[in-house]
Design a protein around this motif. Structure first.
Motif, PDB file in Angstrom:
ATOM      1  N   HIS A   1       0.808  -1.208   0.000  1.00 33.44           N
ATOM      2  CA  HIS A   1       0.000   0.000   0.000  1.00 33.44           C
ATOM      3  C   HIS A   1       0.852   1.274   0.000  1.00 33.44           C
ATOM      4  CE1 HIS A   1      -3.225  -2.676   2.087  1.00 33.44           C
ATOM      5  NE2 HIS A   1      -3.222  -2.823   0.784  1.00 33.44           N
ATOM      6  N   LEU A   2       2.157   1.106   0.091  1.00 36.07           N
ATOM      7  CA  LEU A   2       3.027   2.282   0.114  1.00 36.07           C
ATOM      8  C   LEU A   2       3.162   2.888  -1.278  1.00 36.07           C
ATOM      9  CD1 LEU A   2       5.945   0.997   2.398  1.00 36.07           C
ATOM     10  CD2 LEU A   2       4.014   2.448   3.054  1.00 36.07           C
ATOM     11  N   SER A   3       3.507   4.154  -1.310  1.00 42.72           N
ATOM     12  CA  SER A   3       3.719   4.823  -2.598  1.00 42.72           C
ATOM     13  C   SER A   3       4.990   4.285  -3.254  1.00 42.72           C
ATOM     14  CB  SER A   3       3.867   6.334  -2.386  1.00 42.72           C
ATOM     15  OG  SER A   3       5.080   6.611  -1.677  1.00 42.72           O
ATOM     16  N   LYS A   4       5.130   4.533  -4.547  1.00 40.55           N
ATOM     17  CA  LYS A   4       6.322   4.085  -5.272  1.00 40.55           C
ATOM     18  C   LYS A   4       7.586   4.705  -4.676  1.00 40.55           C
ATOM     19  CE  LYS A   4       4.116   3.128  -9.724  1.00 40.55           C
ATOM     20  NZ  LYS A   4       4.075   3.471 -11.171  1.00 40.55           N
TER      21      LYS A   4
ATOM     22  N   PRO B   1      16.826   0.855   8.372  1.00 42.26           N
ATOM     23  CA  PRO B   1      17.141   1.811   9.436  1.00 42.26           C
ATOM     24  C   PRO B   1      15.920   2.533   9.989  1.00 42.26           C
ATOM     25  CG  PRO B   1      18.673   2.044   7.598  1.00 42.26           C
ATOM     26  CD  PRO B   1      17.569   1.133   7.132  1.00 42.26           C
ATOM     27  N   LYS B   2      16.018   2.889  11.250  1.00 35.07           N
ATOM     28  CA  LYS B   2      14.946   3.571  11.975  1.00 35.07           C
ATOM     29  C   LYS B   2      14.496   4.841  11.273  1.00 35.07           C
ATOM     30  CE  LYS B   2      14.231   5.798  16.503  1.00 35.07           C
ATOM     31  NZ  LYS B   2      14.874   6.028  17.833  1.00 35.07           N
ATOM     32  N   ASP B   3      15.440   5.660  10.800  1.00 38.80           N
ATOM     33  CA  ASP B   3      15.090   6.932  10.174  1.00 38.80           C
ATOM     34  C   ASP B   3      14.222   6.742   8.941  1.00 38.80           C
ATOM     35  OD1 ASP B   3      16.504   8.224  12.117  1.00 38.80           O
ATOM     36  OD2 ASP B   3      18.266   8.643  10.885  1.00 38.80           O
ATOM     37  N   VAL B   4      14.468   5.661   8.202  1.00 33.74           N
ATOM     38  CA  VAL B   4      13.686   5.389   6.995  1.00 33.74           C
ATOM     39  C   VAL B   4      12.248   5.046   7.373  1.00 33.74           C
ATOM     40  CG1 VAL B   4      13.395   3.811   5.035  1.00 33.74           C
ATOM     41  CG2 VAL B   4      15.677   4.652   5.640  1.00 33.74           C
ATOM     42  N   ILE B   5      12.088   4.156   8.364  1.00 32.41           N
ATOM     43  CA  ILE B   5      10.751   3.769   8.809  1.00 32.41           C
ATOM     44  C   ILE B   5      10.005   4.977   9.381  1.00 32.41           C
ATOM     45  CG2 ILE B   5       9.423   2.326  10.396  1.00 32.41           C
ATOM     46  CD1 ILE B   5      10.712   0.780   8.130  1.00 32.41           C
ATOM     47  N   LYS B   6      10.701   5.783  10.175  1.00 27.08           N
ATOM     48  CA  LYS B   6      10.076   6.974  10.766  1.00 27.08           C
ATOM     49  C   LYS B   6       9.596   7.936   9.674  1.00 27.08           C
ATOM     50  CE  LYS B   6      10.561   6.608  15.351  1.00 27.08           C
ATOM     51  NZ  LYS B   6       9.432   6.737  16.309  1.00 27.08           N
ATOM     52  N   THR B   7      10.402   8.086   8.638  1.00 30.54           N
ATOM     53  CA  THR B   7      10.025   8.971   7.540  1.00 30.54           C
ATOM     54  C   THR B   7       8.720   8.514   6.895  1.00 30.54           C
ATOM     55  OG1 THR B   7      12.315   9.590   7.032  1.00 30.54           O
ATOM     56  CG2 THR B   7      10.700   9.820   5.255  1.00 30.54           C
ATOM     57  N   ILE B   8       8.622   7.205   6.632  1.00 34.41           N
ATOM     58  CA  ILE B   8       7.414   6.664   5.999  1.00 34.41           C
ATOM     59  C   ILE B   8       6.217   6.783   6.935  1.00 34.41           C
ATOM     60  CG2 ILE B   8       6.362   4.600   4.988  1.00 34.41           C
ATOM     61  CD1 ILE B   8       9.169   3.688   4.195  1.00 34.41           C
ATOM     62  N   ILE B   9       6.435   6.518   8.228  1.00 32.79           N
ATOM     63  CA  ILE B   9       5.345   6.624   9.207  1.00 32.79           C
ATOM     64  C   ILE B   9       4.739   8.029   9.212  1.00 32.79           C
ATOM     65  CG2 ILE B   9       4.844   6.724  11.681  1.00 32.79           C
ATOM     66  CD1 ILE B   9       6.647   4.305  12.061  1.00 32.79           C
ATOM     67  N   PHE B  10       5.590   9.048   9.229  1.00 35.35           N
ATOM     68  CA  PHE B  10       5.086  10.414   9.345  1.00 35.35           C
ATOM     69  C   PHE B  10       4.546  10.974   8.034  1.00 35.35           C
ATOM     70  CE2 PHE B  10       7.881  10.357  13.169  1.00 35.35           C
ATOM     71  CZ  PHE B  10       6.894  10.624  14.092  1.00 35.35           C
ATOM     72  N   GLU B  11       4.928  10.366   6.917  1.00 38.10           N
ATOM     73  CA  GLU B  11       4.446  10.834   5.619  1.00 38.10           C
ATOM     74  C   GLU B  11       3.236  10.049   5.130  1.00 38.10           C
ATOM     75  OE1 GLU B  11       7.709  10.833   2.889  1.00 38.10           O
ATOM     76  OE2 GLU B  11       8.760  12.482   3.903  1.00 38.10           O
ATOM     77  N   ASP B  12       2.972   8.903   5.715  1.00 42.65           N
ATOM     78  CA  ASP B  12       1.862   8.047   5.279  1.00 42.65           C
ATOM     79  C   ASP B  12       1.011   7.692   6.499  1.00 42.65           C
ATOM     80  OD1 ASP B  12       0.207   5.863   4.529  1.00 42.65           O
ATOM     81  OD2 ASP B  12       1.629   5.228   2.991  1.00 42.65           O
ATOM     82  N   LYS B  13      -0.122   8.379   6.654  1.00 41.71           N
ATOM     83  CA  LYS B  13      -0.964   8.188   7.844  1.00 41.71           C
ATOM     84  C   LYS B  13      -1.560   6.782   7.907  1.00 41.71           C
ATOM     85  CE  LYS B  13      -0.199  12.330   9.199  1.00 41.71           C
ATOM     86  NZ  LYS B  13       0.817  12.538  10.265  1.00 41.71           N
TER      87      LYS B  13
ATOM     88  N   THR C   1      -9.520   2.870  17.824  1.00 43.02           N
ATOM     89  CA  THR C   1      -9.465   3.985  16.885  1.00 43.02           C
ATOM     90  C   THR C   1      -8.279   4.864  17.247  1.00 43.02           C
ATOM     91  OG1 THR C   1     -11.877   3.967  16.629  1.00 43.02           O
ATOM     92  CG2 THR C   1     -10.712   5.955  15.934  1.00 43.02           C
ATOM     93  N   MET C   2      -7.522   5.273  16.249  1.00 43.68           N
ATOM     94  CA  MET C   2      -6.332   6.068  16.501  1.00 43.68           C
ATOM     95  C   MET C   2      -6.652   7.560  16.404  1.00 43.68           C
ATOM     96  SD  MET C   2      -2.663   5.923  14.552  1.00 43.68           S
ATOM     97  CE  MET C   2      -1.308   6.944  15.102  1.00 43.68           C
ATOM     98  N   PHE C   3      -6.253   8.316  17.432  1.00 40.17           N
ATOM     99  CA  PHE C   3      -6.386   9.766  17.435  1.00 40.17           C
ATOM    100  C   PHE C   3      -4.985  10.368  17.509  1.00 40.17           C
ATOM    101  CE2 PHE C   3     -10.422   8.288  19.131  1.00 40.17           C
ATOM    102  CZ  PHE C   3     -11.341   9.074  18.445  1.00 40.17           C
ATOM    103  N   ILE C   4      -4.750  11.364  16.702  1.00 38.82           N
ATOM    104  CA  ILE C   4      -3.449  12.039  16.698  1.00 38.82           C
ATOM    105  C   ILE C   4      -3.626  13.436  17.285  1.00 38.82           C
ATOM    106  CG2 ILE C   4      -1.542  12.857  15.279  1.00 38.82           C
ATOM    107  CD1 ILE C   4      -2.291  10.698  13.233  1.00 38.82           C
TER     108      ILE C   4
END
Length: 232
Positions: A76-79, A164-176, A216-219
């Motif tokens: 489901h991730l972007s290209k 690496p952690k930074d890569v996963i964190k980047t995807i987490i914050f850019e893809d809700k 349910t997730m609330f941010i």
């Protein structure tokens, strides 16, 4: 592909057998079955698990894109995010009995199992056996102190893809959507580890699955108010 189907079938069998084993352990713990019966049934399940380990599925020459089918949320991730994963992972191998990481270690990233098997020790008396296709661990990506929640030990020689952690964190914050998946997956670990504190009893997998399914997730941002009906 047939390769992916075999992996998915093997993973499903692992889940079912380990769930049966945990259920047996709980029944024995509370005196519902005698020790002799417990040992007999546990031995039967262990024999079935051992049959799953006979054939190793070698992902050494597989491209990470095939993991999309085993970890559906990759698909489901972007290209751009898939390309980021492909360009950033490295292969890391471990020997049997070696720890991939220990509780309290700083989180470096996630490990995707491509060969072998591990035991994930969540508490002193709770462990999860994991095989090919498992990710270690989404829950570590959510800890407030950046430290590992559990100890992961290799049952046999194990090969992984490390992201690496930074890569996963980047995807987490850019893809809700991916963020929700990671935190919902992490919820299982938190309830398994801390459930007895919040609910005054150890939660079984069925209860945890029910809680996760209806969560349910609330941010909320800094200084925003969280209101909970009835307190808590």
């Amino acid at each position: 592909p047939d390769f992916i189907s075999l992996i998915q079938e093997k993973q499903a069998a692992h889940v079912i057998l380990n769930s049966q084993k945990r259920s047996l352990r709980e029944n024995y713990k509370y005196g519902f079955i005698p020790e002799e019966e417990y040992e007999k049934l546990t031995h039967q399940i262990d024999r079935q698990l051992s049959k799953l380990y006979v054939r190793d599925y070698n992902w050494i020459d597989k491209n990470i894109n095939e993991l999309e089918l085993v970890q559906p949320n990759f698909a489901h991730l972007s290209k751009d995010h898939l390309k980021l994963l492909t360009n950033s992972y490295i292969r890391v191998n471990f020997k049997a009995e070696e720890n991939i990481y220990s509780k309290g270690d700083g989180v470096k990233g996630v490990y995707i199992l491509i060969k072998g098997m591990v035991d994930n020790y969540l508490t002193l008396d709770t462990k999860i056996s994991l095989g090919v296709g498992s990710v270690l661990s989404w829950a570590n990506m959510t800890t407030h102190d950046g430290k590992c929640l559990s100890t992961v030990r290799c049952v046999k020689d194990t090969h992984t893809l490390f992201v690496p952690k930074d890569v996963i964190k980047t995807i987490i914050f850019e893809d809700k959507g991916f963020m929700k998946f990671v935190y919902r997956t992490a919820l299982y670990y938190f309830l398994k580890i801390y459930g007895s504190i919040s609910f005054n009893s150890n939660l079984n997998d069925k209860t945890i699955a029910l809680i996760s399914e209806h969560s349910t997730m609330f941010i909320k941002g800094k200084d925003e108010v969280i209101s909970v009906e009835g307190g808590g």
